[in-house]
Design a protein around this motif. Structure first.
Motif, PDB file in Angstrom:
ATOM      1  N   GLY A 144      77.426  67.783 140.691  1.00 38.21           N
ATOM      2  CA  GLY A 144      76.036  67.884 140.261  1.00 38.21           C
ATOM      3  C   GLY A 144      75.842  68.302 138.813  1.00 38.21           C
ATOM      4  N   HIS A 145      76.413  67.470 137.839  1.00 43.18           N
ATOM      5  CA  HIS A 145      76.364  67.706 136.414  1.00 43.18           C
ATOM      6  C   HIS A 145      75.377  66.484 135.906  1.00 43.18           C
ATOM      7  CE1 HIS A 145      79.896  65.293 137.428  1.00 43.18           C
ATOM      8  NE2 HIS A 145      79.911  64.817 135.926  1.00 43.18           N
ATOM      9  N   VAL A 146      75.187  66.521 134.837  1.00 42.02           N
ATOM     10  CA  VAL A 146      74.566  65.475 133.950  1.00 42.02           C
ATOM     11  C   VAL A 146      75.395  65.020 133.001  1.00 42.02           C
ATOM     12  CG1 VAL A 146      72.389  65.124 132.636  1.00 42.02           C
ATOM     13  CG2 VAL A 146      72.476  66.865 134.139  1.00 42.02           C
ATOM     14  N   LYS A 162      69.164  66.150 121.283  1.00 44.37           N
ATOM     15  CA  LYS A 162      68.166  66.959 121.849  1.00 44.37           C
ATOM     16  C   LYS A 162      67.909  67.086 123.334  1.00 44.37           C
ATOM     17  CE  LYS A 162      63.966  68.794 121.852  1.00 44.37           C
ATOM     18  NZ  LYS A 162      64.074  70.138 121.376  1.00 44.37           N
ATOM     19  N   ALA A 163      68.265  65.865 123.984  1.00 42.80           N
ATOM     20  CA  ALA A 163      68.574  66.210 125.338  1.00 42.80           C
ATOM     21  C   ALA A 163      69.740  67.017 125.670  1.00 42.80           C
ATOM     22  CB  ALA A 163      68.758  64.673 125.836  1.00 42.80           C
ATOM     23  N   THR A 164      70.730  66.898 124.988  1.00 45.02           N
ATOM     24  CA  THR A 164      72.031  67.922 125.504  1.00 45.02           C
ATOM     25  C   THR A 164      71.539  69.374 125.167  1.00 45.02           C
ATOM     26  OG1 THR A 164      73.416  66.110 125.045  1.00 45.02           O
ATOM     27  CG2 THR A 164      74.395  68.677 124.889  1.00 45.02           C
ATOM     28  N   ARG A 165      70.751  69.548 124.016  1.00 44.98           N
ATOM     29  CA  ARG A 165      70.507  71.032 123.626  1.00 44.98           C
ATOM     30  C   ARG A 165      69.693  71.679 124.692  1.00 44.98           C
ATOM     31  NH1 ARG A 165      68.396  69.492 119.064  1.00 44.98           N
ATOM     32  NH2 ARG A 165      70.332  69.905 118.005  1.00 44.98           N
ATOM     33  N   ASP A 166      68.434  70.757 125.224  1.00 41.51           N
ATOM     34  CA  ASP A 166      67.582  71.470 126.052  1.00 41.51           C
ATOM     35  C   ASP A 166      68.257  71.553 127.396  1.00 41.51           C
ATOM     36  OD1 ASP A 166      65.895  71.060 124.148  1.00 41.51           O
ATOM     37  OD2 ASP A 166      64.719  69.440 125.160  1.00 41.51           O
ATOM     38  N   LEU A 167      69.167  70.636 127.757  1.00 44.16           N
ATOM     39  CA  LEU A 167      70.003  70.714 129.194  1.00 44.16           C
ATOM     40  C   LEU A 167      70.702  71.980 129.034  1.00 44.16           C
ATOM     41  CD1 LEU A 167      70.742  67.139 129.730  1.00 44.16           C
ATOM     42  CD2 LEU A 167      69.244  68.545 131.252  1.00 44.16           C
ATOM     43  N   ALA A 193      70.270  74.635 127.232  1.00 43.93           N
ATOM     44  CA  ALA A 193      69.283  75.928 127.564  1.00 43.93           C
ATOM     45  C   ALA A 193      68.939  76.141 128.606  1.00 43.93           C
ATOM     46  CB  ALA A 193      67.842  75.523 126.602  1.00 43.93           C
ATOM     47  N   SER A 194      68.977  75.018 129.821  1.00 43.14           N
ATOM     48  CA  SER A 194      68.617  75.228 131.020  1.00 43.14           C
ATOM     49  C   SER A 194      69.796  75.496 131.994  1.00 43.14           C
ATOM     50  CB  SER A 194      67.868  73.937 131.568  1.00 43.14           C
ATOM     51  OG  SER A 194      66.651  73.892 131.023  1.00 43.14           O
ATOM     52  N   GLN A 195      71.025  75.769 131.464  1.00 46.98           N
ATOM     53  CA  GLN A 195      72.231  76.174 132.013  1.00 46.98           C
ATOM     54  C   GLN A 195      72.732  74.919 133.178  1.00 46.98           C
ATOM     55  OE1 GLN A 195      73.183  79.183 131.128  1.00 46.98           O
ATOM     56  NE2 GLN A 195      71.546  79.198 130.070  1.00 46.98           N
ATOM     57  N   GLU A 196      72.414  73.803 132.347  1.00 50.48           N
ATOM     58  CA  GLU A 196      72.866  72.462 133.136  1.00 50.48           C
ATOM     59  C   GLU A 196      74.477  72.254 132.824  1.00 50.48           C
ATOM     60  OE1 GLU A 196      71.931  70.728 135.574  1.00 50.48           O
ATOM     61  OE2 GLU A 196      69.651  71.498 135.622  1.00 50.48           O
ATOM     62  N   GLN A 197      75.169  71.698 133.393  1.00 50.40           N
ATOM     63  CA  GLN A 197      76.671  71.257 133.331  1.00 50.40           C
ATOM     64  C   GLN A 197      76.530  69.779 132.693  1.00 50.40           C
ATOM     65  OE1 GLN A 197      78.616  71.776 137.032  1.00 50.40           O
ATOM     66  NE2 GLN A 197      79.992  73.640 136.070  1.00 50.40           N
ATOM     67  N   ILE A 198      77.168  69.933 131.389  1.00 51.23           N
ATOM     68  CA  ILE A 198      76.881  68.393 130.697  1.00 51.23           C
ATOM     69  C   ILE A 198      78.329  68.025 130.229  1.00 51.23           C
ATOM     70  CG2 ILE A 198      75.879  67.526 128.762  1.00 51.23           C
ATOM     71  CD1 ILE A 198      73.936  68.932 130.439  1.00 51.23           C
ATOM     72  N   VAL A 199      78.319  66.673 130.637  1.00 48.22           N
ATOM     73  CA  VAL A 199      79.491  65.761 129.977  1.00 48.22           C
ATOM     74  C   VAL A 199      79.046  64.759 129.089  1.00 48.22           C
ATOM     75  CG1 VAL A 199      81.306  64.211 130.538  1.00 48.22           C
ATOM     76  CG2 VAL A 199      80.843  66.178 132.048  1.00 48.22           C
ATOM     77  N   VAL A 200      79.341  64.732 127.914  1.00 48.78           N
ATOM     78  CA  VAL A 200      78.658  63.867 126.673  1.00 48.78           C
ATOM     79  C   VAL A 200      79.851  62.720 126.521  1.00 48.78           C
ATOM     80  CG1 VAL A 200      77.983  63.556 124.460  1.00 48.78           C
ATOM     81  CG2 VAL A 200      77.417  65.387 125.441  1.00 48.78           C
ATOM     82  N   ILE A 201      79.452  61.412 126.452  1.00 46.82           N
ATOM     83  CA  ILE A 201      80.422  60.462 126.127  1.00 46.82           C
ATOM     84  C   ILE A 201      79.713  59.897 124.840  1.00 46.82           C
ATOM     85  CG2 ILE A 201      80.998  58.049 126.829  1.00 46.82           C
ATOM     86  CD1 ILE A 201      80.750  58.895 129.844  1.00 46.82           C
ATOM     87  N   LEU A 261      79.828  72.759 126.919  1.00 47.84           N
ATOM     88  CA  LEU A 261      79.627  71.330 126.747  1.00 47.84           C
ATOM     89  C   LEU A 261      81.017  70.668 126.765  1.00 47.84           C
ATOM     90  CD1 LEU A 261      77.876  68.850 126.276  1.00 47.84           C
ATOM     91  CD2 LEU A 261      78.190  69.176 124.054  1.00 47.84           C
ATOM     92  N   HIS A 262      81.383  69.812 127.721  1.00 50.42           N
ATOM     93  CA  HIS A 262      82.389  69.018 127.549  1.00 50.42           C
ATOM     94  C   HIS A 262      82.249  67.619 127.352  1.00 50.42           C
ATOM     95  CE1 HIS A 262      83.601  72.505 130.153  1.00 50.42           C
ATOM     96  NE2 HIS A 262      84.841  72.021 129.775  1.00 50.42           N
ATOM     97  N   TYR A 263      83.166  66.767 126.623  1.00 49.46           N
ATOM     98  CA  TYR A 263      82.757  65.568 126.299  1.00 49.46           C
ATOM     99  C   TYR A 263      83.984  64.578 126.347  1.00 49.46           C
ATOM    100  CZ  TYR A 263      85.228  67.347 122.195  1.00 49.46           C
ATOM    101  OH  TYR A 263      86.184  67.471 121.067  1.00 49.46           O
ATOM    102  N   LEU A 264      83.678  63.308 126.461  1.00 45.04           N
ATOM    103  CA  LEU A 264      85.027  62.283 126.315  1.00 45.04           C
ATOM    104  C   LEU A 264      84.562  61.405 125.261  1.00 45.04           C
ATOM    105  CD1 LEU A 264      85.079  61.594 130.297  1.00 45.04           C
ATOM    106  CD2 LEU A 264      86.615  62.894 128.999  1.00 45.04           C
ATOM    107  N   THR A 265      85.671  60.821 124.411  1.00 47.15           N
ATOM    108  CA  THR A 265      85.637  59.913 123.489  1.00 47.15           C
ATOM    109  C   THR A 265      85.692  58.536 124.085  1.00 47.15           C
ATOM    110  OG1 THR A 265      87.479  60.474 122.639  1.00 47.15           O
ATOM    111  CG2 THR A 265      85.902  61.408 121.626  1.00 47.15           C
TER     112      THR A 265
END
Length: 341
Positions: free
Chosen positions: A111-113, A124-129, A131-139, A156-160
């Motif tokens: 159920g993450h983004v 900007k999208a990541t920062r706002d998400l 702030a809304s306590q969403e779980q995020i994975v950035v690629i 915030l978790h990320y993959l390269t």
């Protein structure tokens, strides 16, 4: 992939050392008729260049092999030492371990983004998400871009890597994610990510960025739920500052900061107290009881009522749209949210 290449260097160096030792043992057993123990001893003192006495005097063939073997191992040992030094003193082992734990944490997500691309729109999208306590994975392909941002935190978790690769989307948990935002610089890449993600998760909500108007329909056909064109939005915003400045000021209030910041909050009726179903908006009396304002009502996902009539009764699956400050929204949750038990 970037971390795997780093590990390959360590595995390659280890493999060279092991291969060199096995080659030396085999050569001394064949050329000098040494026993296994004698051949291993001779190999070790040759590789380490300690200069201990030979087990037996070497034959001409043995001396030639030892000379060549010694020169080759000087290069192998130098390479191995440089690799190990890099891992120990430049923090590569720590980075690899951190990446490993990061990917293990992502595997537990549901159920993450997923945000593909960490440029201006992605940040900007990541920062706002967040702030809304969403779980995020950035690629993101640019490691330096990720490492240099203060957004990288425990939240915030990320993959390269390249977000257009199926394998990377799988590692990001696209099958368990609830939404994906793709803000890659090239429209073609956004279309490809959308098409791939939709095939892997048919129920995924996909928001895609487009630079060209002609790309919009392609993204929709590929499976995007929404297409955002930042340049077009920016132009409309500038025009509205001239034609409707107070409306823009109000919208900026919604996106502002401080204690007076206003929020638009969507609240699903099925997450509130069950006895609210059937009550009218007048009986709910949100404004007087909480200070927040009920400005909209989504009925069954098909009908959207703006400023709904006070006599409308609430039904199952209704979504309430509230406008208010953080304390007002919190007061609404305290009064009407169903108690967990």
């Amino acid at each position: 992939m970037w971390q795997q290449l780093k590990l390959y260097r360590l595995f390659w160096a280890t493999g060279l050392v092991v291969t060199s030792l096995l080659t030396g043992v085999a050569a001394y057993m064949l050329l000098e008729r040494y026993t296994l123990l004698e051949a291993f001893y001779m190999t070790v003192i040759t590789v380490s260049t300690v200069g201990f006495q030979e087990v037996h005097p070497l034959s001409p063939e043995g001396r030639l092999f030892t000379s060549i073997y010694l020169l080759l191992n000087l290069a192998i040992i130098a390479y191995t030492v440089s690799v190990i030094t890099t891992y120990l003193f430049e923090g590569e082992l720590r980075t690899i371990w951190k990446t490993y734990m990061n990917e293990r944490e992502i595997q537990r997500y549901s159920g993450h983004v997923i945000v593909c691309g960490f440029g201006r729109n992605g940040q900007k999208a990541t920062r706002d998400l967040l702030a809304s306590q969403e779980q995020i994975v950035v690629i993101e392909t640019n490691v330096d871009l990720l490492a240099g941002k203060h957004l990288i935190s425990n939240s915030l978790h990320y993959l390269t890597g390249d977000a257009t690769e199926d394998e990377l989307l799988e590692r990001a948990g696209v099958r368990q994610a609830k939404a994906l935002i793709t803000t890659l610089p090239k429209d073609a890449d956004n279309v490809f990510v959308t098409l791939t993600a939709r095939g892997l998760n048919p129920s995924l909500q996909i928001i895609a960025r487009a630079s060209e108007k002609t790309t919009e329909q392609k993204l929709i056909r590929a499976g995007a739920n929404y297409v955002v064109m930042p340049d077009e939005i920016g132009g409309s915003h500038m025009a509205s500052l001239i034609t409707q400045p107070e409306v823009i000021h109000f919208l900026e209030l919604l996106n502002g900061t401080g204690p007076n910041k206003m929020h638009l909050e969507e609240v699903h009726l099925n997450r509130l107290q069950r006895d609210l179903e059937g009550l009218s908006i007048r009986e709910l009396d949100v404004r007087n009881r909480t200070g927040a304002t009920l400005i909209g009502l989504n009925r069954n996902g098909s009908e959207f009522l703006v400023s709904p009539d006070a006599d409308i009764c609430l039904q199952a699956d209704d979504v309430l749209i509230l406008l208010g400050t953080s304390p007002q929204i919190s007061m609404f949750q305290q009064l009407f949210k169903e108690e967990e038990g």
